[in-house]
Design a protein around this motif. Structure first.
Motif, PDB file in Angstrom:
ATOM      1  N   GLU A 259      81.817 -95.925  -9.971  1.00  0.00           N
ATOM      2  CA  GLU A 259      82.060 -96.538  -8.669  1.00  0.00           C
ATOM      3  C   GLU A 259      81.835 -98.039  -8.785  1.00  0.00           C
ATOM      4  OE1 GLU A 259      80.183 -94.403  -5.287  1.00  0.00           O
ATOM      5  OE2 GLU A 259      79.454 -93.039  -6.844  1.00  0.00           O
ATOM      6  N   ILE A 260      82.729 -98.811  -8.204  1.00  0.00           N
ATOM      7  CA  ILE A 260      82.555-100.255  -8.134  1.00  0.00           C
ATOM      8  C   ILE A 260      83.263-100.730  -6.867  1.00  0.00           C
ATOM      9  CG2 ILE A 260      84.503-100.531  -9.755  1.00  0.00           C
ATOM     10  CD1 ILE A 260      83.158-103.223 -10.601  1.00  0.00           C
ATOM     11  N   HIS A 261      82.476-100.921  -5.817  1.00  0.00           N
ATOM     12  CA  HIS A 261      83.065-101.260  -4.527  1.00  0.00           C
ATOM     13  C   HIS A 261      82.034-101.944  -3.642  1.00  0.00           C
ATOM     14  CE1 HIS A 261      80.972 -97.946  -2.388  1.00  0.00           C
ATOM     15  NE2 HIS A 261      81.119 -97.305  -3.521  1.00  0.00           N
ATOM     16  N   MET A 262      82.546-102.615  -2.628  1.00  0.00           N
ATOM     17  CA  MET A 262      81.709-103.273  -1.630  1.00  0.00           C
ATOM     18  C   MET A 262      81.679-102.424  -0.368  1.00  0.00           C
ATOM     19  SD  MET A 262      80.775-106.204  -3.049  1.00  0.00           S
ATOM     20  CE  MET A 262      80.460-107.470  -1.842  1.00  0.00           C
ATOM     21  N   GLY A 263      80.494-102.250   0.199  1.00  0.00           N
ATOM     22  CA  GLY A 263      80.402-101.648   1.518  1.00  0.00           C
ATOM     23  C   GLY A 263      80.368-100.139   1.534  1.00  0.00           C
ATOM     24  N   TYR A 264      80.606 -99.611   2.736  1.00  0.00           N
ATOM     25  CA  TYR A 264      80.447 -98.185   2.985  1.00  0.00           C
ATOM     26  C   TYR A 264      81.593 -97.674   3.847  1.00  0.00           C
ATOM     27  CZ  TYR A 264      75.793 -99.661   1.577  1.00  0.00           C
ATOM     28  OH  TYR A 264      74.745-100.216   0.889  1.00  0.00           O
ATOM     29  N   THR A 265      81.916 -96.402   3.661  1.00  0.00           N
ATOM     30  CA  THR A 265      82.948 -95.755   4.456  1.00  0.00           C
ATOM     31  C   THR A 265      82.323 -94.589   5.213  1.00  0.00           C
ATOM     32  OG1 THR A 265      84.727 -96.407   2.955  1.00  0.00           O
ATOM     33  CG2 THR A 265      85.129 -94.505   4.359  1.00  0.00           C
ATOM     34  N   PHE A 266      82.547 -94.561   6.518  1.00  0.00           N
ATOM     35  CA  PHE A 266      81.937 -93.562   7.386  1.00  0.00           C
ATOM     36  C   PHE A 266      82.990 -92.562   7.848  1.00  0.00           C
ATOM     37  CE2 PHE A 266      79.768 -97.621   7.791  1.00  0.00           C
ATOM     38  CZ  PHE A 266      78.450 -97.276   7.507  1.00  0.00           C
ATOM     39  N   LEU A 267      82.683 -91.276   7.720  1.00  0.00           N
ATOM     40  CA  LEU A 267      83.593 -90.231   8.157  1.00  0.00           C
ATOM     41  C   LEU A 267      83.469 -90.006   9.655  1.00  0.00           C
ATOM     42  CD1 LEU A 267      83.490 -89.735   5.046  1.00  0.00           C
ATOM     43  CD2 LEU A 267      83.762 -87.297   5.561  1.00  0.00           C
ATOM     44  N   LYS A 268      84.614 -89.958  10.330  1.00  0.00           N
ATOM     45  CA  LYS A 268      84.684 -89.629  11.756  1.00  0.00           C
ATOM     46  C   LYS A 268      85.350 -88.274  11.968  1.00  0.00           C
ATOM     47  CE  LYS A 268      82.808 -93.485  12.999  1.00  0.00           C
ATOM     48  NZ  LYS A 268      81.466 -93.503  13.638  1.00  0.00           N
ATOM     49  N   GLY A 269      85.710 -87.629  10.889  1.00  0.00           N
ATOM     50  CA  GLY A 269      86.374 -86.337  10.936  1.00  0.00           C
ATOM     51  C   GLY A 269      86.688 -85.900   9.524  1.00  0.00           C
ATOM     52  N   GLY A 270      87.539 -84.878   9.379  1.00  0.00           N
ATOM     53  CA  GLY A 270      87.848 -84.370   8.057  1.00  0.00           C
ATOM     54  C   GLY A 270      86.624 -83.748   7.408  1.00  0.00           C
ATOM     55  N   ILE A 271      86.673 -83.585   6.081  1.00  0.00           N
ATOM     56  CA  ILE A 271      85.548 -83.025   5.335  1.00  0.00           C
ATOM     57  C   ILE A 271      85.287 -83.892   4.102  1.00  0.00           C
ATOM     58  CG2 ILE A 271      85.866 -80.642   6.108  1.00  0.00           C
ATOM     59  CD1 ILE A 271      87.449 -80.102   3.561  1.00  0.00           C
ATOM     60  N   PRO A 272      84.004 -84.021   3.688  1.00  0.00           N
ATOM     61  CA  PRO A 272      83.725 -84.757   2.453  1.00  0.00           C
ATOM     62  C   PRO A 272      84.453 -84.097   1.281  1.00  0.00           C
ATOM     63  CG  PRO A 272      81.702 -84.350   3.680  1.00  0.00           C
ATOM     64  CD  PRO A 272      82.776 -83.519   4.326  1.00  0.00           C
ATOM     65  N   MET A 273      84.931 -84.908   0.363  1.00  0.00           N
ATOM     66  CA  MET A 273      85.725 -84.360  -0.732  1.00  0.00           C
ATOM     67  C   MET A 273      84.862 -83.918  -1.911  1.00  0.00           C
ATOM     68  SD  MET A 273      88.916 -86.094  -2.747  1.00  0.00           S
ATOM     69  CE  MET A 273      89.834 -85.152  -3.982  1.00  0.00           C
ATOM     70  N   LEU A 274      83.885 -84.737  -2.301  1.00  0.00           N
ATOM     71  CA  LEU A 274      83.141 -84.498  -3.531  1.00  0.00           C
ATOM     72  C   LEU A 274      81.643 -84.389  -3.275  1.00  0.00           C
ATOM     73  CD1 LEU A 274      84.838 -87.191  -5.837  1.00  0.00           C
ATOM     74  CD2 LEU A 274      85.551 -84.820  -5.476  1.00  0.00           C
ATOM     75  N   ASP A 275      80.988 -83.605  -4.121  1.00  0.00           N
ATOM     76  CA  ASP A 275      79.528 -83.614  -4.207  1.00  0.00           C
ATOM     77  C   ASP A 275      79.142 -84.520  -5.369  1.00  0.00           C
ATOM     78  OD1 ASP A 275      78.866 -81.657  -2.163  1.00  0.00           O
ATOM     79  OD2 ASP A 275      79.776 -80.184  -3.501  1.00  0.00           O
ATOM     80  N   ILE A 276      78.331 -85.540  -5.096  1.00  0.00           N
ATOM     81  CA  ILE A 276      77.853 -86.417  -6.154  1.00  0.00           C
ATOM     82  C   ILE A 276      76.574 -85.818  -6.740  1.00  0.00           C
ATOM     83  CG2 ILE A 276      77.102 -88.745  -6.766  1.00  0.00           C
ATOM     84  CD1 ILE A 276      80.029 -88.536  -5.936  1.00  0.00           C
ATOM     85  N   LEU A 277      76.603 -85.522  -8.027  1.00  0.00           N
ATOM     86  CA  LEU A 277      75.474 -84.873  -8.692  1.00  0.00           C
ATOM     87  C   LEU A 277      74.458 -85.872  -9.220  1.00  0.00           C
ATOM     88  CD1 LEU A 277      77.506 -82.186 -10.686  1.00  0.00           C
ATOM     89  CD2 LEU A 277      76.561 -82.020  -8.371  1.00  0.00           C
ATOM     90  N   SER A 278      74.939 -87.048  -9.647  1.00  0.00           N
ATOM     91  CA  SER A 278      74.028 -88.092 -10.128  1.00  0.00           C
ATOM     92  C   SER A 278      74.735 -89.434 -10.100  1.00  0.00           C
ATOM     93  CB  SER A 278      73.539 -87.783 -11.548  1.00  0.00           C
ATOM     94  OG  SER A 278      74.597 -87.931 -12.490  1.00  0.00           O
TER      95      SER A 278
END
Length: 355
Positions: A259-278
């Protein structure tokens, strides 16, 4: 580099990334010359003569790169360079073809499949060629699948011919988003209504949402840019930048990326796609990305998403494609290629004068 760059005399007073960096670190400099471009003697001699004496003295030797043919025939060339400069040629690196490493972004674009060359009988994936497109390596794993075409597009013509459309990462998300809204918004909306598959990675994921807000002006002027509205997410750009090696799981299929990104993304619907393990080897139970219930439109922050064969196979199956994915993941293949590059370098360069 011996073709210019470090010896741009008009830029040298404000240059901070070439010799001034080496000077600050009190580091030796090795000048690498690309013989494939021609004029290798002029590259080396010309570069040295354009440098002030203090920088010239920092150059401890040369490496001749991308040599084709019999190296023994270049022996006189090596002797001439050493005589004219008083500095060692540390090695001559032959052209290699027995392994492949990641290309530079511009090279990747230059070598991409032309839209006019698409075969109608072979399934195709489109990657939108954003003006500030980044992280081309995300699609190398897709490109090596037999029976699949991957093409970069900058015009939204006939999107329905593609099994999926991918929005890639960006070096300037809001600027690319404005371009995307002007050129692709309505065609992507129509493609989504026809139940086409759309996938966003990093900046592309952000663009699929409702807006991208940059309150601190991290990418330019502060402000909020409306996005495509194809995913129920909202993004706020904030420092510091997230940089992690991340292990993840997607409905039972495990993978690894970064991952290399600025900021955060907030879900307002839908479903999370991935489980982050580490992240960076630290176990966690975070979620990443967003996916519509019908799984047609999705996005993630994970670069290298396709590099795991089980993940890639699952994604292709979701498109209705039953294509063979090599058991060896692309990450493992890259590691082997870089090991071969190291062996290639060590066999042709005199490391005793470098280390």
């Amino acid at each position: 580099e011996g073709a210019g760059s470090c010896a741009e005399v008009n830029l040298m007073p404000s240059d901070i990334v070439n010799f001034p960096m080496a000077e600050y670190a009190d580091a030796d400099v090795i000048l690498v010359a690309d013989i494939h471009r021609g004029g290798v003697f002029a590259q080396i001699i010309g570069t040295l003569h354009c440098l002030p004496q203090k920088y010239r003295d920092m150059v401890k030797g040369f490496i001749i790169n991308r040599f084709r043919g019999d190296i023994a025939l270049f022996k006189d060339g090596v002797e001439w360079i050493e005589k004219e400069t008083g500095k060692r040629v540390l090695g001559v690196l032959p052209w290699y073809s027995h392994f492949k490493i990641d290309a530079e972004d511009s090279v990747e674009i230059e070598n991409c499949l032309n839209l006019n060359d698409l075969r109608p009988d072979v399934p195709a994936i489109a990657v939108i060629r954003l003006p500030h497109i980044a992280n081309f390596t995300d699609f190398h794993a897709l490109s090596r699948i037999n029976g699949l075409q991957v093409v970069y597009i900058d015009r939204p013509h006939h999107l329905n011919q593609f099994r999926a459309v991918i929005l890639p990462g960006s070096k300037n998300t809001r600027a690319d988003l404005e371009w995307l809204m002007q050129n692709f918004k309505k065609p992507l909306e129509a493609y989504a209504r026809s139940e086409g598959h759309i996938f966003g990675i990093c900046g592309g994921y952000q663009m699929l949402g409702e807006f991208v807000d940059d309150p601190d002006g991290l990418e330019g002027h502060p402000g909020k840019t409306d996005a495509l509205g194809l995913l129920p997410v909202q993004t706020v750009l904030k420092a510091p930048k997230t940089t992690t090696r991340s292990q993840f799981e997607w409905e039972g299929k495990k993978g690894e990326g970064y991952e290399i990104h600025m900021g955060y993304t907030f879900l307002k619907g839908g479903i999370p796609m991935l489980d982050i393990l580490s992240r960076n080897s630290n176990p966690c139970t975070d979620r990443d990305g967003c996916m519509l219930i019908n799984k047609k439109i999705a996005g993630t922050y994970i670069h290298g998403f396709f590099d795991s064969s089980p993940v890639l196979s699952k994604w292709l199956e979701g498109l209705g494609l039953d294509l063979f994915c090599p058991d060896e993941g692309f990450t493992s293949l890259k590691e082997k290629s870089y090991a071969l590059l190291r062996a290639h370098f060590e066999s042709h360069v005199d490391l005793t004068h470098i280390l």
